[in-house]
Design an enzyme around this catalytic site. Sequence first.
Site, PDB file in Angstrom:
ATOM      1  N   LYS A 138      19.570  15.079 -10.026  1.00  0.00           N
ATOM      2  CA  LYS A 138      18.985  15.536 -11.281  1.00  0.00           C
ATOM      3  C   LYS A 138      20.152  15.985 -12.141  1.00  0.00           C
ATOM      4  CE  LYS A 138      14.755  17.477  -9.282  1.00  0.00           C
ATOM      5  NZ  LYS A 138      13.951  18.716  -9.171  1.00  0.00           N
ATOM      6  N   HIS A 141      21.067  20.971 -14.962  1.00  0.00           N
ATOM      7  CA  HIS A 141      20.255  21.619 -15.988  1.00  0.00           C
ATOM      8  C   HIS A 141      20.874  22.936 -16.438  1.00  0.00           C
ATOM      9  CE1 HIS A 141      16.696  23.399 -17.926  1.00  0.00           C
ATOM     10  NE2 HIS A 141      16.309  22.152 -18.078  1.00  0.00           N
ATOM     11  N   HIS A 144      21.053  26.168 -14.487  1.00  0.00           N
ATOM     12  CA  HIS A 144      22.092  26.416 -13.485  1.00  0.00           C
ATOM     13  C   HIS A 144      23.312  27.099 -14.084  1.00  0.00           C
ATOM     14  CE1 HIS A 144      19.878  23.063 -11.422  1.00  0.00           C
ATOM     15  NE2 HIS A 144      19.955  23.950 -10.463  1.00  0.00           N
TER      16      HIS A 144
END
Length: 578
Positions: A138, A141, A144
């Site tokens: 992923k 983002h 994080h």
Amino acid sequence: MACTFRRSIASQLSRVLDLPPENLIKSISAVPISKKEEVADFQLSVHSVLESSSGHSKPDIQVQTRRLAEKLKCDTVVSEISTGPGTVNFKINRELLTKTVLQQVFENGANYGLKSELFSDLPQKKVVVEFSSPNVAKKFHVGHLRSTIIGNFIANLKEALGHQVTRINYFGDWGMQFGLLGTGFQLFGYEEKLQSNPLQHLFEVYVQVNKEAADNENVEKSAREFFHRLEAGDKQALSLWQKFRDLSIKEYVQIYKRLGVHFDDYSGESFYREKSREVLQLLDKKGLLQRTKKGTAIVDLSGKGDPSFSCTVMRSDGTSLYATRDLAAAIDRMNKYNFDSMIYVTDKGQQNHFHQVFEILRLMGYEWAERCQHIPFGVVQGMKTRRGDVTFLEDVINETRSRMLENMAFSKTTKELENPHEIAERVGLAALIIQDFKGYLLSDYKFNWDRVFQSRGDTGVFLQYTHARLCSLEETFEGGHLRNIKAACLQDPQSVSILQHLLRYDEVLYKSSQDLQPRHIVSYLLTLSHLTAVAHKTLQIKGRLPEVAEARLHLFKAVRSVLANGMKLLGITPVSRM
């Protein structure tokens, strides 16, 4: 250093109060500077040292305060003693204050404030900090970002205090999301797109397969089967998973490089897929594992069979869960590092998860479970780029650099910079970090691009600007040796305020070491920068008598040194020009 003075004050107090000086050191605190008037340098809270003080009324305390002050005498260190509401105040000999602070700043360098007696009884420990921990396959983002910069700060602070720190990045590289992603890639994936822009393509596939799974039970069934194949060690499924993992980590490393963050160990949930079975066997052996009617395995945390206080550790198909793998990881790390403290840095949504993990470890008989600590943080709201709502960290860093370059374009000095893009990124990251660290970590906050990039006010841009301005000052005027500094030249109100503020740096570090909140250091550095901005206007160097110019230059050098130290602790790389 402040504690040189604290010890002197404590020695005199110990004779009057008949208490060991060591018991008094931490009761003597530096007084915050005041814009309205010159304040004392230290104060003793009388309430904190009086025996059975809870029985004293306020008038009683004030009487005791006056009596104590009357028994104390000025000496070569303390030039004035006064009283306040429940406090005895001490003013340090001004020339001694000036010489001592400047000498300690330059002698101790990066360790200024860390050699204080406030830390003298601090045992050196083995500390593990787990932070960042993005999900493989992923995009990294923006959620994080907080875990990354907070964990980095905590690790920096622990290391600065002399602890042996191990920084762990625990990737989310296992679990049902890989069942979905594996199935999704078989349905919607393209090898060419995967090679040209891996994380963007995997993200698109993940979004698409989630939509399909919501409407099509067969897709969800296929995802479960794919993950079951992974857990069973199917070569084809593992090969696809390994490709996703390798491509993801390659991109993460580049982002960490831009953030100035490093790790000692890149770990992941996948490492514990086998060990999680051992955990399940151990739980079963200890009589803690219970089967539900649905076929899942749980651990009862209530001790009374209350299902609302239980933690699921195995699915009905026998596959492991996040909690199981976290248990295996904690046990493995204790065996590997024999830590005195392990800190997990994640969002506050995982508070219950870590409470359950720590409680299960305790029930399993691991006394060291109490050494595990979760540092939760709140949610950032409104952090969007100009391109839209879905915000990935890489986009945010790029946006930060772009906006900072626009701001710098109006500066006269920017054109002279050799590396404007690099400086814009460092200043922009400082802006993000200070915005994040100004409040309590647990608090949510609304992100505002315009406010973050203000060059005046309480921002990271202001800190970087102050540091760069001080570097420019040092380049313009070459200074002599500290021994030749005349302390009498730094007795004006602005100089004294800066010296007083430098004096209390160790206390600020101590506060942050106690609660692991960076806001104490941020507030301190911002105040130091505001004091410097005023002093820069009033304490001219050019055209002044040599001894005055020399003294002022050393004062500004000391400010720059402490400012840089504090910024580095926060994870900010100071710039020398901007």
